[in-house]
Scaffold this active site. Sequence first.
Site, mmCIF file in Angstrom:
data_model
loop_
_atom_site.group_PDB
_atom_site.id
_atom_site.type_symbol
_atom_site.label_atom_id
_atom_site.label_comp_id
_atom_site.label_asym_id
_atom_site.label_seq_id
_atom_site.Cartn_x
_atom_site.Cartn_y
_atom_site.Cartn_z
ATOM 1 N N LYS A 92 -7.964 -10.739 -5.716
ATOM 2 C CA LYS A 92 -9.163 -10.891 -4.881
ATOM 3 C C LYS A 92 -10.216 -9.816 -5.197
ATOM 4 O O LYS A 92 -9.881 -8.713 -5.614
ATOM 5 C CB LYS A 92 -8.660 -10.821 -3.429
ATOM 6 C CG LYS A 92 -9.663 -10.487 -2.370
ATOM 7 C CD LYS A 92 -9.037 -10.664 -0.995
ATOM 8 C CE LYS A 92 -9.458 -9.514 -0.088
ATOM 9 N NZ LYS A 92 -9.186 -9.731 1.329
ATOM 10 N N LYS B 138 -12.824 -4.627 -1.850
ATOM 11 C CA LYS B 138 -13.827 -3.574 -1.929
ATOM 12 C C LYS B 138 -13.236 -2.190 -2.120
ATOM 13 O O LYS B 138 -13.927 -1.261 -2.469
ATOM 14 C CB LYS B 138 -14.729 -3.603 -0.706
ATOM 15 C CG LYS B 138 -14.038 -3.310 0.618
ATOM 16 C CD LYS B 138 -15.061 -3.235 1.707
ATOM 17 C CE LYS B 138 -14.689 -3.987 2.961
ATOM 18 N NZ LYS B 138 -13.290 -3.835 3.409
ATOM 19 N N LYS C 243 0.823 -1.211 0.000
ATOM 20 C CA LYS C 243 0.000 0.000 0.000
ATOM 21 C C LYS C 243 0.854 1.257 0.000
ATOM 22 O O LYS C 243 0.483 2.259 -0.607
ATOM 23 C CB LYS C 243 -0.937 0.025 1.211
ATOM 24 C CG LYS C 243 -2.095 -0.922 1.080
ATOM 25 C CD LYS C 243 -3.155 -0.592 2.111
ATOM 26 C CE LYS C 243 -4.328 -1.555 1.996
ATOM 27 N NZ LYS C 243 -5.313 -1.325 3.055
#
Length: 341
Positions: A197, A200, A112
């Site tokens: 994956k 969201k 990240k």
Amino acid sequence: MTRVFSGIKPSGHVTLGNYLGALRRWAEVDQHQAESLFCVVDLHALTVEHDPARVRRLSRQAATLLLAAGLDPEVCTLFVQSHVDEHTRLSYLLECVATDGEMRRMIQYKEKAVRERERGGSVRLSLLTYPVLMAADILAYGADEVPVGDDQVQHVELARDLAVRFNHRYGHTFVVPRATRPQVAARVMNLQEPTSKMGKSDDSGPGIVYLLDEPEAVRKKVLRAVTDSGRDVVYDRAERPGLANLLDILAACTGGNPESLAAVYDSYGSLKKDTAEAVVEVLRPVQARHRELCADPAYVEGVLRDGAEKARASARPTVDTACRAIGLLPPVAEPSLSAVR
Ligand code: TRP
């Protein structure tokens, strides 16, 4: 009784992946088998650039969807992380036990942080310390088990390490937790990118089915899913990830087995069509319940108020014990001041 803790981060709309991989199992299995706490971990949504109003909205929506998915506030504890101060109190203590090297080694941080820098942004310090807050979430409640996806296992392991280290240095205080991974359909992949994956956080992707997507949107996304070259329907995660993902989703929605389902189909088209309908049917009751709950915001607020109260009562003694153990002077109102070394 086993105690289970898990959390969902309100950083994006809840997806089919969240539902099939986690929420459904929390509702159908975990809450009945264990003393369970489920938390909307809003503090964690502040670790990357965020819009305050959106985080608030997504937090309420996540809580409502957890109820719609079947979490029963009579059976489990459902609450919002920031409503219970014990998380941040304990997080600081654990920061005094964790090392900076440990934090920098976290895979998710590294990924990240690179992404944030590539976007030209800066990396928030809270992104680095995030796993410590997550450890605090877990340790404050003495959770034995933490059901999480693969990407969170390293963080749960850190929580274990910190618990063991704290106990060793300052006396037994924390239960040492372990990660558990749901057996069925733990991994729903992105329909457009079946090797990653169905997360969201990257919103509005055509490869992501959201729990609140209208049936037409669901059909469109599933019918446009990327499949692999080849014509026969076989279940092979490594060689045919797109197809395997559809079979996994269909299996998770219908209670079947992906290998035997593969044998039933002789074209991608019919598989996609049935998968789309199966997803629509799985989402239907959740969406209906969600609509009902949205019409009664006072009920949802009441659930969260009671949940926070229960959670606080459960966490406070452990966090107080940790404060004493690490060397903090108890507040004067405590009658037992002289009894503490
Ligand atoms: N980090 C988790 C995620 O991104 C969310 C989370 C925060 C969590 N605290 C937790 C999960 C404690 C389990 C237990 O999905």
